[in-house]
Every structure is written in C-alpha cells, then in structure tokens.
Design a protein around this motif. Structure first.
Motif, PDB file in Angstrom:
ATOM      1  N   ASN A  73       0.829  -1.211   0.000  1.00 24.17           N
ATOM      2  CA  ASN A  73       0.000   0.000   0.000  1.00 24.17           C
ATOM      3  C   ASN A  73       0.862   1.259   0.000  1.00 24.17           C
ATOM      4  O   ASN A  73       0.560   2.216  -0.706  1.00 24.17           O
ATOM      5  CB  ASN A  73      -0.957   0.010   1.191  1.00 24.17           C
ATOM      6  N   HIS A  74       1.922   1.236   0.778  1.00 26.59           N
ATOM      7  CA  HIS A  74       2.835   2.385   0.830  1.00 26.59           C
ATOM      8  C   HIS A  74       3.484   2.606  -0.530  1.00 26.59           C
ATOM      9  O   HIS A  74       3.603   3.748  -0.997  1.00 26.59           O
ATOM     10  CB  HIS A  74       3.903   2.173   1.900  1.00 26.59           C
ATOM     11  N   ASP A 128       1.627   6.870  -6.715  1.00 26.93           N
ATOM     12  CA  ASP A 128       0.607   7.875  -7.040  1.00 26.93           C
ATOM     13  C   ASP A 128       1.141   9.284  -6.818  1.00 26.93           C
ATOM     14  O   ASP A 128       0.884  10.184  -7.619  1.00 26.93           O
ATOM     15  CB  ASP A 128      -0.653   7.663  -6.204  1.00 26.93           C
ATOM     16  N   ASN A 147       2.235   1.804  -3.452  1.00 25.01           N
ATOM     17  CA  ASN A 147       1.225   2.353  -4.357  1.00 25.01           C
ATOM     18  C   ASN A 147       0.991   3.834  -4.088  1.00 25.01           C
ATOM     19  O   ASN A 147       0.839   4.619  -5.019  1.00 25.01           O
ATOM     20  CB  ASN A 147      -0.091   1.576  -4.238  1.00 25.01           C
ATOM     21  N   GLU A 148       0.945   4.231  -2.816  1.00 23.90           N
ATOM     22  CA  GLU A 148       0.756   5.645  -2.470  1.00 23.90           C
ATOM     23  C   GLU A 148       1.934   6.472  -2.971  1.00 23.90           C
ATOM     24  O   GLU A 148       1.760   7.570  -3.495  1.00 23.90           O
ATOM     25  CB  GLU A 148       0.606   5.802  -0.955  1.00 23.90           C
ATOM     26  N   HIS A 149       3.156   5.931  -2.821  1.00 19.79           N
ATOM     27  CA  HIS A 149       4.356   6.624  -3.278  1.00 19.79           C
ATOM     28  C   HIS A 149       4.323   6.766  -4.802  1.00 19.79           C
ATOM     29  O   HIS A 149       4.636   7.825  -5.343  1.00 19.79           O
ATOM     30  CB  HIS A 149       5.605   5.864  -2.827  1.00 19.79           C
TER      31      HIS A 149
END
Length: 79
Positions: free
Chosen positions: A43-44, A50, A46-48
């Motif tokens: 998840n981290h 984005d 993917n956030e990075h």
C-alpha cells in the motif's frame, strides 16, 4: 519502514515465491503479522507511486505539456 520490514523486503527480493510461513520463521514473527506487513508495504508503494505521478502531472501541466498530461493520466489509469 523498520528493520523487520527491510528484512522482509530483502527476503522477497531474493525469492518472491517463498511461502509466508518461511518468511515469518526467518524474521521471528507469525504468518499473519508478516502478511500484514507485506500488505502495508504494498500500500505504501502504491501511495508513493501515485504521489510521483501527481508530481509529474503538475510539472507537465505547469510547463504547457497538456497532451503529455493526458497521456500520463491514461497510462496511470492502466496500472
């Protein structure tokens, strides 16, 4: 990201097909704890990813590359 997270990442980089039970044994955690850490790391990431795309889009838009903005948005939507 703490020491255990780094160990998990190192283990997965060497062999991404290793069973969670084996990874858990190597880092002295339970299988559910390792699964939760892997999910959090994904998840981290993917956030990075984005955030990086948004930075690129802002730069392109600011510098007048409107066609490129559309292309980047389209490519990002595919992933």
């Amino acid at each position: 990201m703490d020491h255990i997270d780094r160990c998990i990442v190192d283990i997965l980089q060497h062999n991404a097909r290793l069973p969670v039970k084996e990874i858990a044994s190597r880092v002295s955690l339970s299988s559910p704890a390792v699964c939760a850490r892997i999910e959090r790391l994904e998840n981290h990431q993917n956030e990075h990813h984005d955030a990086n795309i948004n930075t690129v889009l802002a730069w392109l838009h600011t510098h007048g590359f409107h066609q490129a903005v559309s292309s980047v948005q389209y490519i990002a939507s595919l992933s």
